[in-house]
Design a protein around this motif. Sequence first.
Motif: not given
Length: 70
Positions: A22-24, A17-19
């Motif tokens: 961060x991408x979004x 979820x963190x990745x």
Amino acid sequence: MPKRLRMTRRFPVSMTNDAYRTLQRFAAEAGLSADEALVFLFEHFNSVTHHENLTARLRLFKAELEDRKA
């Protein structure tokens, strides 16, 4: 003349979820779609990463990987 952006390769991706967040966030700040943001990051990988920082972060990630899988 710039290269044409043709999305010719697809692959299934799983991420934390963190990745994903961060991408979004990166994509939104850059005015890109998530696909375009990933293309940018991978096409310019060597110029957007600091080799020493990347090596150190990768070593930490790999050391914690087994604990994160549990």
